[in-house]
Design an enzyme around this catalytic site. Structure first.
Site, PDB file in Angstrom:
ATOM      1  CG  ASP A  61      -1.613   1.421   1.128  1.00  0.00           C
ATOM      2  OD1 ASP A  61      -2.872   1.399   0.740  1.00  0.00           O
ATOM      3  OD2 ASP A  61      -1.427   2.497   2.470  1.00  0.00           O
TER       4      ASP A  61
ATOM      5  CD  GLU B  13      -1.948   2.318  -3.795  1.00  0.00           C
ATOM      6  OE1 GLU B  13      -3.412   2.747  -3.899  1.00  0.00           O
ATOM      7  OE2 GLU B  13      -1.963   2.108  -2.052  1.00  0.00           O
TER       8      GLU B  13
END
Length: 697
Positions: free
Chosen positions: A349, A386
């Site tokens: 993330d 990401e």
């Protein structure tokens, strides 16, 4: 490296240096447990042992003598007789000078950053914020012995990216709905997910990407709301307790491993969404749970004013991943989930946060990312970034290394814009269809390291993408100010639910168009949980705090939208059984006698229309060695158009595999049963897509 040995203290404890490894955390030995943690400026550390999670006082307090129980900045102790299941925590005394970045508070019970299980029964976030003792309401670590679990010969599927179909799902939301058919005590748990493996297998999923399952703080949300998604980590080594149907402190570990083992038996990989960019301790007004009270200046990037935190995560603080101690924790954690819990990969993330130095500047060679990339224990895992953060750093196409795959954000945006008939989108869509060579420019790059997606947990669902022009987030309690305003969505004429059959038919068609773009593209496709059955969040594009039917998978949708489910299954099956969608190098543009190749077309053969006002694109895909020849065409114009088809040898004929404008079951067929196309012109209905397949006439 710390070493264990034997120096007797007045309490019968022993800790010194010999030849045996002394890892951080709580490590079970044959006759007791080693405890160790890092705290650079601590003046005193006390190990607390508890009988129950709600104990207001520990059953045993073990002060650590810095002369015997400290080596450099590491505090360590061996406690005889302590085994698996023991609850523990720490109190740490040190300088409390927030203006210098030192935030010691001996009134707070601290969680071990390496705790492999956490007792959360009586946890109260507010008690960790307000002054005073929080012992009865603190998180407690649980001693874990990872030996003895029967993996029954479990093995990693090791599915190559070229054959991978990822399904992003929320463990809680997948089976929490009463319609799931899962027993009430197993709904929303790892055990509940196991019961739905046949559904995943039939859909064609080869990997599940689980939203955060490391222990997170459900109370880290606005008052009256839960943190549902889980992007608020507390304990990186521990499975989230609420996702376990068992209530004992060690239940989550075994139930998680049971789930992994069952998924592997079905040849489905497990990818964890990991959050190493921040913790649940938030900003300077947040709780003292672990890291802040142990070594605040080590674990976090501090602002120019050391009393405040640099916030590149958008969540109040930023984990200082470039620090050697923090980087070691991250690596130890990843290795643990692979070696002890048998996971197959990680999605990082806001991974770009991990490239920032102590001053927040992006590093050209970020040490932690290179360490992850090159670690031998992680060598066989999938690593997915990401590749951006909340402070504007965007690294899609430039993320470091030879192994990291990337969420392809431009794929999402360009596919959405083309299908909703925006101008100036055709050339962008073409690049996305062939693996985004304009973004990923390394000539030897595996094109499947582009993770293609139309939707993910963050944003509209696929159904809502074609049902809403605007976000509808009032239920989140933030006056509709949260969530993205830039969604590239189109409601097909009516905002939200409607009984208008024409609008509903168009929405079904647009969903199929988007699925066709996704699954006909080179790269690794990712589906969002429930998109295949038109799961809706009623226009909420930021449902992070909605642990209710708004976010859950409603299993009655499998019948209500069986047409979309059937379409998705058959299209996934098609790409999994044809080699043109499993190549690892960029396609040759133009004809080639051997290699997989692609030719661009428009309504006329060999004449793609790249103009600003074009809404059409077609291509022919050929893989001579596999005897595969396809024609794919997209008409995002609002009127029907005639497309010229490539010529075939007399023994061959085009057959219609997909036409999104046709009703089910004509909308998609298998190659063996596909209807022949008898003309060299195909009329595409407005806003529709086709896939034709060449075979013997």
């Amino acid at each position: 490296m710390l070493r264990e040995g034997a120096i007797a203290s007045s309490m019968g404890l022993r800790t010194v240096l010999t030849g045996e490894s002394f890892p951080l955390g709580a490590t079970v030995k044959s006759n007791g447990t080693n405890f160790a943690l890092f705290s650079k400026y601590a003046e005193a550390v006390t190990l607390l042992l508890f009988d129950r999670p709600d104990d207001a006082r520990p059953s045993r307090m073990i002060p650590l003598d810095p002369q015997r129980h400290k080596t450099s900045h590491y505090w360590h102790v061996f406690v005889p007789g302590v085994g698996a299941g023991q609850l523990y925590g720490y109190r740490v005394l040190g300088p409390n000078h927030p203006d210098r970045g030192l935030c010691f508070d001996s009134a707070k019970v601290l969680l071990d950053p390496y705790a492999k299980a956490v007792a959360t029964d009586t946890y109260d976030r507010d008690a960790a914020i307000r002054p005073g003792d929080n012992c009865a309401y603190a998180l407690k670590g649980v001693v874990v012995d990872t030996e003895g679990y029967d993996w029954e010969g479990d093995r990693h599927p090791k599915t190559p990216y070229a054959s991978t179909v990822i399904y992003e799902l929320h463990v809680g939301g997948f089976t929490r709905h009463p319609s799931s058919g899962v027993a009430p005590e197993k709904r929303g748990t790892f055990a509940g997910l196991v019961e739905k493996i046949p559904y995943l297998k039939e859909l064609g999923v080869t990997a599940v990407e689980l939203l955060p399952v490391q222990q997170f703080d459900e109370d880290d949300a606005p008052d009256g709301f839960p943190n549902y998604w889980g992007y608020s980590p507390i304990a990186f080594f521990a499975p989230h307790n609420r996702y376990c149907s068992r209530k004992d402190p060690l239940g989550a570990i075994d139930e998680f491993r049971d789930m992994v083992k069952a998924l592997h038996q079905a040849e489905i990989e497990v990818i964890l969404d990991v959050v190493f960019n921040h913790t649940a301790e938030g900003n300077e007004y947040g709780p003292t749970l672990a890291y802040r009270g142990l070594a605040n200046e080590t674990y976090y990037i501090l602002d120019k004013d050391p009393a405040r935190y640099s916030n590149y995560s958008g969540c109040g603080n930023t984990f200082r991943s470039h620090h050697a101690v923090v980087g070691r924790l991250i690596l130890d954690c990843l290795r643990y989930w692979v070696s002890e819990m048998h996971v197959d990969g990680f999605r990082f993330d806001l991974a770009s946060v991990l490239s920032r130095d102590y001053h927040g500047k992006p590093q050209e060679d970020p040490p932690i990312l290179w360490a992850i990339e090159s670690d031998p224990v992680l060598a066989g895992t999938k690593l997915i970034a990401e590749a951006w953060d909340a402070a504007g750093l965007y690294q899609v196409g430039s993320f470091i290394g030879d192994r990291f795959a990337e969420w392809n954000g431009p794929f999402r945006d360009d596919a959405r814009r083309f299908v909703k008939s925006d101008r100036n989108t055709v050339s962008c869509l073409a690049a996305r269809l062939i693996g985004s060579p304009d973004i990923y420019k390394q000539p030897d790059r595996d094109l499947n390291r582009s993770i293609n997606f139309i939707t993910c947990h963050d944003g509209f669902t696929l159904n809502d993408l074609v049902s809403y022009n605007h976000k509808h987030n009032l239920a989140n309690g933030e006056d509709n100010c949260d969530g993205s305003n830039d969604n590239h969505s189109w409601n097909c004429g009516v905002e939200g639910d409607t009984d208008d059959p024409h609008v509903e038919a168009l929405r079904r068609q647009q969903i199929k168009n988007l699925l066709t773009v996704l699954l006909m593209s080179q790269g690794t496709p990712m589906l969002l949980m429930g998109d295949e059955v038109r799961r809706s969040q009623r226009g909420n594009n930021n449902a992070y705090c909605q642990d209710n039917e708004l976010s859950w998978f409603d299993w009655t949708l499998c019948d209500r939208h069986a047409e979309t489910l059937r379409f998705t299954r058959k299209l996934v099956h098609f790409i999994q059984t044809h080699k043109i969608f499993q190549v690892e190098e960029f396609l040759t543009i133009g004809s080639h006698p051997i290699s997989p190749s692609l030719r661009w077309h428009g309504v006329c053969l060999g004449e793609p229309d790249w103009s600003r006002d074009s809404h059409t694109l077609a291509c022919s895909l050929r893989y001579p060695q596999a005897d595969e020849f396809l024609y794919i065409a997209f008409n995002a114009y609002w009127e029907p158009l005639d497309f010229e088809l490539p010529h075939l040898p007399e023994s061959q004929q085009w057959h219609r595999l997909v036409d999104t404008a046709l009703p089910s079951p004509e909308d998609i067929s298998s190659p063996e049963t596909a209807s022949p196309v008898n003309r060299n012109i195909y009329r595409l209905a407005e806003r529709s897509s086709i896939v034709l397949y060449s075979r013997q006439s």
